[in-house]
Enzyme design. Structure first.
Site, PDB file in Angstrom:
ATOM      1  N   TYR A 153       3.434   9.526 -11.231  1.00 32.86           N
ATOM      2  CA  TYR A 153       2.487   8.839 -10.338  1.00 32.86           C
ATOM      3  C   TYR A 153       1.526   7.980 -11.155  1.00 32.86           C
ATOM      4  O   TYR A 153       1.324   6.798 -10.878  1.00 32.86           O
ATOM      5  CB  TYR A 153       1.726   9.874  -9.518  1.00 32.86           C
ATOM      6  CG  TYR A 153       0.756   9.291  -8.512  1.00 32.86           C
ATOM      7  CD1 TYR A 153       1.192   8.868  -7.262  1.00 32.86           C
ATOM      8  CD2 TYR A 153      -0.602   9.161  -8.808  1.00 32.86           C
ATOM      9  CE1 TYR A 153       0.300   8.328  -6.334  1.00 32.86           C
ATOM     10  CE2 TYR A 153      -1.493   8.631  -7.896  1.00 32.86           C
ATOM     11  CZ  TYR A 153      -1.043   8.218  -6.654  1.00 32.86           C
ATOM     12  OH  TYR A 153      -1.927   7.693  -5.743  1.00 32.86           O
ATOM     13  N   ASN A 178       0.797  -1.229   0.000  1.00 34.39           N
ATOM     14  CA  ASN A 178       0.000   0.000   0.000  1.00 34.39           C
ATOM     15  C   ASN A 178       0.829   1.278   0.000  1.00 34.39           C
ATOM     16  O   ASN A 178       0.348   2.342  -0.375  1.00 34.39           O
ATOM     17  CB  ASN A 178      -0.926  -0.054   1.234  1.00 34.39           C
ATOM     18  CG  ASN A 178      -1.550   1.265   1.547  1.00 34.39           C
ATOM     19  OD1 ASN A 178      -2.427   1.733   0.814  1.00 34.39           O
ATOM     20  ND2 ASN A 178      -1.090   1.913   2.619  1.00 34.39           N
TER      21      ASN A 178
HETATM   22  P1  NAD Z   1      -0.523   8.595   3.116  1.00 32.23           P
HETATM   23  O1  NAD Z   1       0.509   9.561   2.659  1.00 32.23           O
HETATM   24  O2  NAD Z   1      -1.372   8.918   4.295  1.00 32.23           O
HETATM   25  O3  NAD Z   1       0.134   7.161   3.363  1.00 32.23           O
HETATM   26  C1  NAD Z   1       1.221   6.676   2.612  1.00 32.23           C
HETATM   27  C2  NAD Z   1       2.204   6.017   3.571  1.00 32.23           C
HETATM   28  O4  NAD Z   1       3.295   5.476   2.810  1.00 32.23           O
HETATM   29  C3  NAD Z   1       2.800   7.024   4.569  1.00 32.23           C
HETATM   30  O5  NAD Z   1       2.660   6.532   5.888  1.00 32.23           O
HETATM   31  C4  NAD Z   1       4.257   7.110   4.159  1.00 32.23           C
HETATM   32  O6  NAD Z   1       5.146   7.348   5.233  1.00 32.23           O
HETATM   33  C5  NAD Z   1       4.481   5.739   3.527  1.00 32.23           C
HETATM   34  N1  NAD Z   1       5.651   5.715   2.641  1.00 32.23           N
HETATM   35  C6  NAD Z   1       6.085   6.664   1.780  1.00 32.23           C
HETATM   36  N2  NAD Z   1       7.214   6.275   1.185  1.00 32.23           N
HETATM   37  C7  NAD Z   1       7.508   5.045   1.679  1.00 32.23           C
HETATM   38  C8  NAD Z   1       8.546   4.110   1.458  1.00 32.23           C
HETATM   39  N3  NAD Z   1       9.550   4.370   0.617  1.00 32.23           N
HETATM   40  N4  NAD Z   1       8.536   2.937   2.130  1.00 32.23           N
HETATM   41  C9  NAD Z   1       7.533   2.653   3.011  1.00 32.23           C
HETATM   42  N5  NAD Z   1       6.523   3.496   3.277  1.00 32.23           N
HETATM   43  C10 NAD Z   1       6.518   4.674   2.608  1.00 32.23           C
HETATM   44  O7  NAD Z   1      -1.456   8.363   1.848  1.00 32.23           O
HETATM   45  P2  NAD Z   1      -2.644   7.343   1.534  1.00 32.23           P
HETATM   46  O8  NAD Z   1      -3.685   8.094   0.875  1.00 32.23           O
HETATM   47  O9  NAD Z   1      -2.990   6.495   2.707  1.00 32.23           O
HETATM   48  O10 NAD Z   1      -1.913   6.435   0.430  1.00 32.23           O
HETATM   49  C11 NAD Z   1      -1.838   5.042   0.477  1.00 32.23           C
HETATM   50  C12 NAD Z   1      -1.829   4.499  -0.931  1.00 32.23           C
HETATM   51  O11 NAD Z   1      -3.044   4.877  -1.581  1.00 32.23           O
HETATM   52  C13 NAD Z   1      -0.708   5.035  -1.815  1.00 32.23           C
HETATM   53  O12 NAD Z   1      -0.175   3.991  -2.599  1.00 32.23           O
HETATM   54  C14 NAD Z   1      -1.409   6.045  -2.689  1.00 32.23           C
HETATM   55  O13 NAD Z   1      -0.751   6.258  -3.913  1.00 32.23           O
HETATM   56  C15 NAD Z   1      -2.753   5.405  -2.861  1.00 32.23           C
HETATM   57  N6  NAD Z   1      -3.843   6.291  -3.263  1.00 32.23           N
HETATM   58  C16 NAD Z   1      -4.152   7.393  -2.543  1.00 32.23           C
HETATM   59  C17 NAD Z   1      -5.174   8.223  -2.988  1.00 32.23           C
HETATM   60  C18 NAD Z   1      -5.544   9.470  -2.238  1.00 32.23           C
HETATM   61  O14 NAD Z   1      -6.324  10.269  -2.740  1.00 32.23           O
HETATM   62  N7  NAD Z   1      -5.020   9.710  -1.043  1.00 32.23           N
HETATM   63  C19 NAD Z   1      -5.887   7.905  -4.136  1.00 32.23           C
HETATM   64  C20 NAD Z   1      -5.566   6.786  -4.847  1.00 32.23           C
HETATM   65  C21 NAD Z   1      -4.540   5.969  -4.407  1.00 32.23           C
END
Ligand code: NAD
Length: 259
Positions: free
Chosen positions: A158, A90
């Site tokens: 992205y 994730n």
């Molecule tokens: P978030 O930023 O709250 O969580 C992402 C987490 O990943 C953070 O805790 C961060 O510290 C961690 N992270 C970053 N780089 C890392 C690395 N190199 N190794 C390990 N951990 C790492 O954001 P979120 O919204 O919970 O995102 C989770 C997933 O959902 C991501 O893959 C994101 O692309 C995807 N996503 C998010 C959205 C949105 O609108 N927020 C939409 C579609 C997809």
């Protein structure tokens, strides 16, 4: 009995957003948890919250773009819980300097690919052997609705990384289909998490995005956790290789309804 009773689940990016919400959801359903992230401060918060609901849980620092870290997080799962049934790849980033082809610097492209795409491959590379040893299970890779449609607000690296996650998910699903190992991609719509709110940092930018969401609101991390729970549990036992879209209807819409 919880829906994930005694299943061992590893979640990357567990320090915030979807990862934290899912950790809490899985814990409430009886899973044993391996939480990983690079943000150890927020990671410790998730750990505490999960412990508070009484689940068995460990936290491991792991940068998903590093093979040795991914190897170590899976080894920690084996040492602590002697198996792995659910792998939630994730972790991801959305870099503020990610733009169109002309403006995106090569190092931003590489960093995004290293975490968002290579990170999923590495999670699978080291996680799958332990999952097979444990009798199989479910892999969930977080992609995004942007992998399915173009956006006028460019985030080329992205978007391309998430498209790669979808393609990789399909192939993993087919390769391991006869080993009791399913693999699906979760495609969230725009969420009210730190990642997107940091990116859409003005009210105008938020409104620009909201216009495209038929339901007229951002999604919640807890709504993604519910979807991840379905994909993780045996209730989705015939669901394999899908682009599981949870986006408030964005990808279904040509135009959004007027208020
Ligand atoms: P978030 O930023 O709250 O969580 C992402 C987490 O990943 C953070 O805790 C961060 O510290 C961690 N992270 C970053 N780089 C890392 C690395 N190199 N190794 C390990 N951990 C790492 O954001 P979120 O919204 O919970 O995102 C989770 C997933 O959902 C991501 O893959 C994101 O692309 C995807 N996503 C998010 C959205 C949105 O609108 N927020 C939409 C579609 C997809």
């Amino acid at each position: 009995m919880g829906r994930l009773q005694d299943q061992v689940a590893l979640i990357t990016g567990a320090a915030g957003g979807i990862g934290r919400a899912t950790a809490l959801r899985f814990a409430a359903e009886g899973a044993k948890l391996v939480l990983t992230d690079i943000d150890d401060t927020e990671g410790a918060q998730t750990l505490q919250q999960v412990q508070a609901v009484g689940a068995e849980v460990i936290y491991v620092h792991a940068d998903v773009s590093r093979g040795e870290d991914c190897q170590a997080m899976v080894a920690a799962a084996e040492t602590a819980f002697d198996g792995l049934h659910i792998l939630f790849n994730n972790a991801g980033i959305m870099h503020p300097e990610d733009g169109d082809a002309m403006s995106t610097e090569e190092h931003i492209w590489d960093l995004t690919m290293a975490i968002n795409l290579r990170g999923v491959y590495l999670g699978c590379k080291y996680g799958i052997p332990l999952m097979l040893k444990s009798g199989g299970g479910s892999i969930i890779n977080t992609a995004s609705f942007v992998a399915l449609m173009g956006a006028a607000t460019p985030q080329l690296a992205y978007t391309a990384s998430k498209g790669g996650v979808l393609a990789m998910t399909r192939e993993l699903a087919v390769i391991h289909a006869r080993q009791n190992l399913r693999c699906n991609a979760l495609c969230p719509g725009p969420l009210h998490t730190k990642m997107l709110m940091d990116f859409l940092d003005t009210e105008q930018k938020k409104q620009r995005r909201l216009v495209h969401i038929p339901m007229g609101r951002f999604g919640l991390a807890t709504e993604m956790a519910d979807a991840a729970l379905y994909l993780a549990s045996s209730e989705s036992s015939y669901v394999n290789g899908t682009e599981f879209v949870v986006d408030g209807g964005i990808t279904a819409a040509y135009v959004t309804p007027a208020d």
